[in-house]
Design an enzyme around this catalytic site. Structure first.
Site, short mmCIF file in Angstrom:
data_model
loop_
_atom_site.label_atom_id
_atom_site.label_comp_id
_atom_site.label_asym_id
_atom_site.label_seq_id
_atom_site.Cartn_x
_atom_site.Cartn_y
_atom_site.Cartn_z
N TYR A 136 0.86 -1.33 0.09
CA TYR A 136 0.19 -0.14 0.70
C TYR A 136 1.10 1.30 0.02
CZ TYR A 136 -3.68 3.40 1.35
OH TYR A 136 -3.73 4.92 2.23
N GLU B 22 -3.32 7.56 -3.68
CA GLU B 22 -3.60 6.03 -3.51
C GLU B 22 -3.03 5.28 -4.43
OE1 GLU B 22 -6.05 4.60 0.19
OE2 GLU B 22 -6.97 3.40 -1.90
#
Lengths: 428, 294
Positions: free
Chosen positions: A149, A238
């Site tokens: 991530y 993101e």
């Protein structure tokens, strides 16, 4: 949704014992914005986010955006092998609704595309009517060894952007934050200098990458993500998941971006990406008139100046047993026409059984609102009670105007409590 | 007494020839604020509609007038730059009224101002007022009640604009004067925050109580609560707007990570109460609660 894509790509569920909620990424609007702005933070589609990342040098699997089934098949012929076909809509729950499909031949791609273009997508997020899909993304599916991530958001407390990375990619990051906060590693960026070399190596090391080529590739991804976040004024940028394939490639599989509404004016690219058909029509209409409107579930329409006062007005309605039908901030520089439009938007909601107008005039002038009330009564007509509480700039003139107009449905209120009590009693 | 601004404060307006700048300069002058000049690039040597001298840049304006506070009405795309220009010219306080300033612009500007030792109020705020002495901003002056010798007076700090007026009005109509009212603005990256202002009000002898108005999002109120617990002895009344705001629409994941799950109205109210702050249930009882405490 992101996690679900993973499941589609590999045909297996997660292996870390973390349950995968089929929750939309769209829920993760950053809190790092003023709440009212937050609600209208501009979003872009997945394929557009991929495009911005690819332009910044972030490797992504080959993909094509298509608008009909024939194009989808053509795209498959180009990409080949295994592909994932995904509906490009903002609403979440695509996977469950059958709008994300893994395919390994042209026939399956055609069947999937026919289904997605031919049916409305219905999920928890879309409402019962569902939404029409206009674009699909056909993207090469890759085998995955590890998932990571990476995100950039603005940390309001530290007043600078923060980069967050985690080895626990592919799942919802807030779950990671709740269960293993130590699994998220952060570096705060200097407001003027941005991402520094040592920070990049700290972050990459935290991902556990040691192979030289992979470290270099991940650094490129990180710098690309930060570049996009800065260049396009992202409130959230993101990549989830960023993956390592068995042959050691580092690829961004899915991305999500929200942008600072206040900065969209300086990004032509983003203006072109804006898709009004994906927004609530009343919210778009409100925006065009520089009103800030959010539809809610109750039956008391609210027209207020100022975001804080608008929220406080919702609070006091609830405190007196009512339910607000909307949040509506007319703003400081509201015109008569803008305020009339506000009434039109509020009254177009069939649930609304009463309206509370709460104005504390500062820059916004009470008499402007009074004139709008009179015009709205004439042009739209009120068939429901409208409780009016005015205070502040030009309040005397406003009261005189309303007295002269003698509109039957208007009910005056002395203060906020009085106004809330009256409107709640009227709709009860 | 008061904080930040008083009768002696000399102010220039950046963007004085714009519609909003001109209108509110007139309002501030009428209230008694010493506005001594303005800045509009390219218009040096001319005079504003208020007969004030106009300068091309902040540096010239500050040196010629001796002002050390600026009030900014420059449009959002240029507002952060205007704030940095003021800091570079030596302003000690910048009041940035403009709404809609990009967050990353404020990230850069705030750091620049910190390095220059310049205080900032705003952006996206009503400004600051010491009733009866100095109004720098867009708040309606008449709702305020000046503090006099012997009067019970409070300081007000608020993230909201019009909700501040509401709180001020509730105080004034209950004979509670205000030493200074500061609208800190609703943007994520801003200047003076609750803690700095709580410190100033705590040290100000004329301030007998403090009203603080927060709203959902961020953790400023939680941090303020922690500060109050250890450093504030004066009575504090609080209100948090957005208690009934629907979940999901505004609380975000990425933000929640940084703030560790804080940021809801419930968490803010709990933190404030824990620190001895009286939190009004209704936005209509802020003044009433303060009256009880004084």
């Amino acid at each position: 949704m992101l996690a679900f894509d993973y499941a589609c790509v590999t045909g297996t569920r997660r292996h870390r014992g973390v349950s995968i909620p089929d929750e939309p990424a769209e829920k993760s609007i950053s809190t790092l914005q003023h709440p009212t702005r937050n609600l209208c933070t501009m979003k872009v589609h997945e394929y557009q986010a991929r495009q911005l990342l690819a332009e910044a040098g972030v490797p992504v699997p080959a993909s094509e955006v298509v608008e009909n089934s024939a194009q989808a098949v053509e795209a498959y012929e180009k990409i080949g092998g295994k592909v994932v076909v995904k509906a490009q809509v903002f609403a979440g729950g695509r996977g469950k609704a059958g709008f994300v499909k893994l395919c390994d031949n042209a026939d399956d791609v055609k069947t999937a595309a026919d289904f997605m273009f031919g049916n409305k997508m219905v999920s928890k997020q879309t409402g019962a009517d569902g939404i029409t899909v206009k674009k699909l993304l056909v993207a090469g599916a890759v085998d995955i060894e590890s998932e990571y991530y990476m995100a950039v958001v603005v940390d309001r407390a530290k007043r600078c952007p923060v980069v967050m990375v985690s080895r626990e990619g592919g799942v919802e990051i807030e779950e990671v934050a709740a269960k293993h906060p130590e699994a998220i590693v952060k570096e705060w960026l200097h407001p003027h200098l941005g991402l520094l070399g040592y920070q990049t190596s700290n972050l990459i090391r935290a991902l556990g990458l040691t192979d030289k080529d992979q470290v270099r590739a991940a650094g490129k991804v990180l710098r690309g993500l930060v570049k996009v976040a800065y260049d396009y004024d992202c409130s959230l940028a993101e990549i989830n998941p960023l993956v390592r394939t068995p042959d050691g490639q580092i690829l961004a599989i899915d991305a999500k971006m929200n942008f600072d509404d206040n900065a969209v004016f300086r990004h032509k690219v983003l203006q072109q990406m804006f898709d009004p058909t994906e927004e609530d029509p009343n919210e778009v209409r409100a925006k065009e008139h520089e009103l800030s409107y959010i539809a809610l579930e109750g039956n008391i329409g609210c027209l207020v100046n100022g975001a804080g006062l608008a929220m406080a007005t919702m609070d006091i309605i609830k405190l007196h047993g009512g339910e607000p039908a909307n949040f509506l901030d007319v703003g400081g520089s509201v015109t008569k026409e803008g305020a009339v439009e506000a009434f039109r938007i509020i009254l177009s909601d069939q649930k609304v059984k009463g309206v509370l107008v709460n104005i504390f005039g500062g820059i916004a002038k009470c008499d402007t609102i009074a004139e709008a009330l009179i015009a709205a009564a004439k042009e739209i007509g009120f068939s429901i009670p409208v409780v009016v509480r005015l205070e502040g700039t030009n309040v005397e003139r406003a009261r005189a105007l309303l007295k002269g107009a003698a509109i039957a449905e208007l009910i005056g209120a002395d203060d906020l409590t009085d106004a809330a009590t009256k409107v709640c009693a009227k709709v009860a | 007494m008061s904080i930040l601004v008083d009768k002696e404060t000399k102010v220039i307006c950046q963007g004085i020839t714009g519609k909003a700048g001109a209108f509110h300069t007139a309002q501030c002058l009428e209230y008694g604020t010493q506005i001594v000049g303005g800045v509009t690039p390219g218009k040096a040597g001319t005079r504003s509609e208020h007969d004030l001298p106009i300068f091309n840049n902040c540096n010239d304006a500050i040196h010629a007038t001796g002002a050390d506070v600026t009030m900014i009405f420059v449009p959002a795309p240029f507002a952060a730059d205007a704030a940095m220009e003021a800091a570079d010219a030596g302003a000690s306080l910048v009041v940035l009224i403009t709404e809609g300033v990009p967050t990353l612009d404020m990230v850069r500007a705030r750091k620049f101002l910190d390095d220059a030792g310049t205080q900032l109020i705003g952006p996206n705020c009503p400004g600051v007022i010491t009733p009866g002495a100095c109004k720098i901003g867009i708040m309606p002056g008449y709702i305020h009640k000046p503090a006099t010798n012997g009067s019970k007076a409070v300081g007000i700090i608020s993230r909201s604009g019009t909700l501040t007026y509401e709180a001020v009005w509730q105080c004034s109509t209950r004979d509670i004067a205000q030493t200074t009212c500061v609208g800190i603005g609703g943007d994520p990256v801003k200047g003076l925050n609750f803690i700095e202002l709580l410190t100033m009000f705590e040290e100000d002898d004329a301030t007998h109580g403090i009203v603080m108005i927060g709203e959902i999002g961020g953790t400023d109120e939680e941090q303020a609560a922690e500060y109050i617990k250890h450093h504030v002895t004066k009575p504090v009344v609080g209100f948090i707007a957005g208690q009934t705001a629907p979940p999901g629409k505004r609380m975000g994941h990425a933000g929640a990570i940084i703030s560790g799950g804080e940021g809801t109205a419930a968490s803010k109210i709990a933190a404030l109460r824990e620190s001895g702050v009286v939190v009004a249930e209704s936005p209509a009882t802020i003044g009433e609660e303060m009256a009880k405490l004084l």
